[in-house]
Design a protein around this motif. Structure first.
Motif, PDB file in Angstrom:
ATOM      1  N   SER A  75     -83.843  -7.615 -24.464  1.00 47.88           N
ATOM      2  CA  SER A  75     -82.592  -7.885 -25.192  1.00 47.88           C
ATOM      3  C   SER A  75     -81.887  -9.093 -24.597  1.00 47.88           C
ATOM      4  O   SER A  75     -81.139  -9.782 -25.282  1.00 47.88           O
ATOM      5  N   HIS A  76     -82.102  -9.370 -23.317  1.00 50.69           N
ATOM      6  CA  HIS A  76     -81.612 -10.577 -22.635  1.00 50.69           C
ATOM      7  C   HIS A  76     -82.145 -10.525 -21.206  1.00 50.69           C
ATOM      8  O   HIS A  76     -82.742  -9.528 -20.808  1.00 50.69           O
ATOM      9  N   GLY A  77     -81.880 -11.597 -20.460  1.00 44.72           N
ATOM     10  CA  GLY A  77     -82.576 -11.730 -19.177  1.00 44.72           C
ATOM     11  C   GLY A  77     -81.851 -11.197 -17.958  1.00 44.72           C
ATOM     12  O   GLY A  77     -82.272 -11.473 -16.834  1.00 44.72           O
ATOM     13  N   PHE A  79     -80.726  -8.896 -14.846  1.00 45.65           N
ATOM     14  CA  PHE A  79     -81.618  -8.145 -13.955  1.00 45.65           C
ATOM     15  C   PHE A  79     -81.689  -6.660 -14.303  1.00 45.65           C
ATOM     16  O   PHE A  79     -82.678  -5.999 -14.009  1.00 45.65           O
ATOM     17  N   ASP A  80     -80.626  -6.132 -14.948  1.00 46.81           N
ATOM     18  CA  ASP A  80     -80.613  -4.696 -15.256  1.00 46.81           C
ATOM     19  C   ASP A  80     -81.358  -4.369 -16.554  1.00 46.81           C
ATOM     20  O   ASP A  80     -81.303  -3.235 -17.027  1.00 46.81           O
ATOM     21  N   HIS A  81     -82.053  -5.360 -17.129  1.00 45.94           N
ATOM     22  CA  HIS A  81     -82.736  -5.112 -18.403  1.00 45.94           C
ATOM     23  C   HIS A  81     -84.213  -5.496 -18.432  1.00 45.94           C
ATOM     24  O   HIS A  81     -84.933  -5.048 -19.319  1.00 45.94           O
ATOM     25  N   CYS A  82     -84.668  -6.328 -17.500  1.00 47.30           N
ATOM     26  CA  CYS A  82     -86.063  -6.759 -17.695  1.00 47.30           C
ATOM     27  C   CYS A  82     -86.916  -6.856 -16.437  1.00 47.30           C
ATOM     28  O   CYS A  82     -87.952  -7.517 -16.479  1.00 47.30           O
ATOM     29  N   GLY A 196     -78.961  -4.009 -26.990  1.00 48.27           N
ATOM     30  CA  GLY A 196     -78.777  -4.656 -25.683  1.00 48.27           C
ATOM     31  C   GLY A 196     -77.300  -4.648 -25.328  1.00 48.27           C
ATOM     32  O   GLY A 196     -76.532  -3.789 -25.802  1.00 48.27           O
ATOM     33  N   ASP A 197     -76.875  -5.618 -24.542  1.00 48.98           N
ATOM     34  CA  ASP A 197     -75.477  -5.614 -24.091  1.00 48.98           C
ATOM     35  C   ASP A 197     -74.497  -6.151 -25.140  1.00 48.98           C
ATOM     36  O   ASP A 197     -73.299  -6.280 -24.856  1.00 48.98           O
ATOM     37  N   LEU A 198     -74.996  -6.428 -26.352  1.00 47.59           N
ATOM     38  CA  LEU A 198     -74.051  -6.753 -27.428  1.00 47.59           C
ATOM     39  C   LEU A 198     -73.208  -5.518 -27.741  1.00 47.59           C
ATOM     40  O   LEU A 198     -72.114  -5.618 -28.287  1.00 47.59           O
ATOM     41  N   GLY A 238     -76.722  -1.264 -24.651  1.00 47.75           N
ATOM     42  CA  GLY A 238     -77.309  -1.747 -23.390  1.00 47.75           C
ATOM     43  C   GLY A 238     -76.940  -0.854 -22.219  1.00 47.75           C
ATOM     44  O   GLY A 238     -77.691  -0.718 -21.260  1.00 47.75           O
ATOM     45  N   HIS A 239     -75.760  -0.250 -22.305  1.00 52.77           N
ATOM     46  CA  HIS A 239     -75.284   0.688 -21.289  1.00 52.77           C
ATOM     47  C   HIS A 239     -74.535   1.813 -21.990  1.00 52.77           C
ATOM     48  O   HIS A 239     -73.845   1.570 -22.970  1.00 52.77           O
ATOM     49  N   GLY A 240     -74.666   3.009 -21.432  1.00 54.41           N
ATOM     50  CA  GLY A 240     -73.949   4.150 -22.002  1.00 54.41           C
ATOM     51  C   GLY A 240     -74.784   4.894 -23.025  1.00 54.41           C
ATOM     52  O   GLY A 240     -75.899   4.477 -23.376  1.00 54.41           O
TER      53      GLY A 240
HETATM   54 ZN   LIG Z   1     -76.528  -4.992 -18.789  1.00 62.07          ZN
END
Ligand SMILES: [Zn+2]
Length: 427
Positions: A75-77, A79-82, A196-198, A238-240
């Motif tokens: 979803s984006h780069g 560190f907490d996603h990929c 993602g974090d959107l 992205g979170h929650g």
């Molecule tokens: Zn995030």
């Protein structure tokens, strides 16, 4: 609106994994969320969480499905996603499966390169931002020296990619928001958006983060409107936790779109009126509508409105915030403080600081105490000690009232620093 420890734990993914949408979709919380879709021909993952969670997400994933992972979409780069792909790749190698295809936006490669170029800086920066959850004590949880690079790279601002796996179609879109490399995924069969974090649940969009580069409030609103058109039933944020039900999905997206348009348009209006940041900021604080302020989905959990004003201003303006030439190339704040102390005694600033504190004017009290703290060479030890102690007390009060994780950690970091100064002075 208050936020509890449970809310915070949910936000950072400490909720049990959950299947949804005919049992073929799955959400795993692991600081950042991992989304999974099972098709007849294998699994598609959206994000893989931070590296240190790779075993945990793998174990959870394999309870959901034993099929091979065919695609990973970033979803984006961040560190907490990929970076949590390690166990997934190891399994593919052990079982002789093909490695999954990795889909990402081209800007992610520039981001990984930036992380490598600025490795030490990012370790330091993230230790500040995440200090209260122990990132300070871990060796280097954010290293991008090893990455799983994309095999399918989406290019340009209108990037769009569609593919089918085992009769399930995946539509991947690019929209800027928290980052310039964001992708979000729409799976029509499952009526599900992987955002993602959107979308963070709950949080005011993470724009204007004081520690990070420019983010994109206007584009963020557009992304929300594009997602709204899908009429989805589920959003994996992205979170929650998972956002479920058409009504909730619609509300989560439309309130974010509205808030992003508001913050962008009100700042733009004031820029067109020839106002500088300081004036814009305080005016914006006065007009923040209650419907955003008290909204369940827009709580200041992580990002917050106050930061967002900076983001909208920075889209169109540089760092000169006041229009007062004194501030263009200012002297060191320590030198300024010493000049104040030549004019008036440290006792006066301390007394006035205490008085302001008593009257609940915490921010102004901090400015007064900083005259002693910054001009410390001209201040008696006992007065300086008192200034440190009152400042630490005020920061604790501010931290207790603060909902934004990022702002709260900044206060905690200040308190830690003061503790060390107090120790030093007492020894
Ligand atoms: Zn995030």
């Amino acid at each position: 609106m208050d936020i509890t420890t449970k809310d915070m734990n949910d936000f950072f993914g400490l909720f049990p994994p959950k299947s949804f949408a005919d049992g073929k979709c799955y959400i795993i919380g692991a600081f950042g969320n991992v989304g999974a879709v099972e098709t007849n021909d294998g699994l598609v993952l959206v994000d893989v969480a931070p590296r240190q969670y790779h075993k945990r997400i793998f174990t959870a994933l394999r309870k959901f499905s034993t099929k091979p992972v065919k695609y990973i979409i970033y979803s984006h780069g961040h560190f907490d996603h990929c970076f949590g792909y390690v166990s997934i790749i190891k399994e593919a190698e052990e079982k002789g499966w093909d490695r999954p295809d990795v889909i990402a936006h081209e800007n992610i490669l520039r981001r990984f390169e930036k992380y490598r170029r600025l490795e030490k800086y990012h370790v330091w920066l993230n230790s500040q931002q995440f200090s209260s959850i122990g990132l300070k004590t871990q060796k280097n949880p954010v290293s991008a020296r090893e990455t799983l690079n994309p095999t399918i790279v989406l290019k340009g601002n209108d990037a769009h990619h569609e593919f089918t796996l085992g009769n399930t179609t995946f539509e991947v879109f690019h929209d800027k928001g928290e980052t310039d490399d964001s992708l979000w995924v729409w799976v029509p069969d499952k009526k599900t958006i992987f955002a993602g974090d959107l979308v963070m649940n709950p949080s005011f969009p993470n724009i204007g983060n004081p520690n990070k580069v420019q983010r994109y409030p206007y584009d963020w609103a557009i992304a929300m409107e594009k997602m709204l058109e899908k009429d989805a039933e589920f959003i994996v944020p992205g979170h929650g936790k998972l956002i479920e039900g058409k009504k909730n999905v619609k509300e989560a997206l439309s309130i974010r779109a509205e808030a992003m348009h508001f913050i962008h348009d009100e700042v733009v209006k004031r820029l067109n009126e020839g106002k500088w940041f300081e004036q814009i900021y305080h005016e914006m604080m006065d007009i923040y509508p209650a419907k955003f302020k008290n909204h369940e989905f827009l709580r200041d959990t992580y990002g917050c409105y106050r930061f967002g004003i900076h983001a909208a201003y920075r889209l169109y303006h540089g760092w000169y915030n006041t229009g007062n030439p004194t501030d263009l190339f200012p002297a060191r704040s320590e030198e300024i403080a010493k000049e104040y102390l030549h004019v008036s005694l440290p006792e006066k600033f301390l007394e006035h600081g205490k008085e302001l504190y008593k009257r609940g004017k915490l921010q102004l009290a901090l400015h007064m105490l900083d005259v002693l703290i910054k001009g410390k060479e001209l201040v008696q030890k006992n007065l300086l000690l008192e200034a440190y102690e009152i400042k630490a007390k005020i920061l604790k009060e501010k931290a207790r009232e603060e909902i934004s994780f990022i702002a709260r950690n900044s206060y905690y970091n200040g308190i830690e620093e003061l503790k060390m100064k107090i120790e030093e002075l007492k020894s």
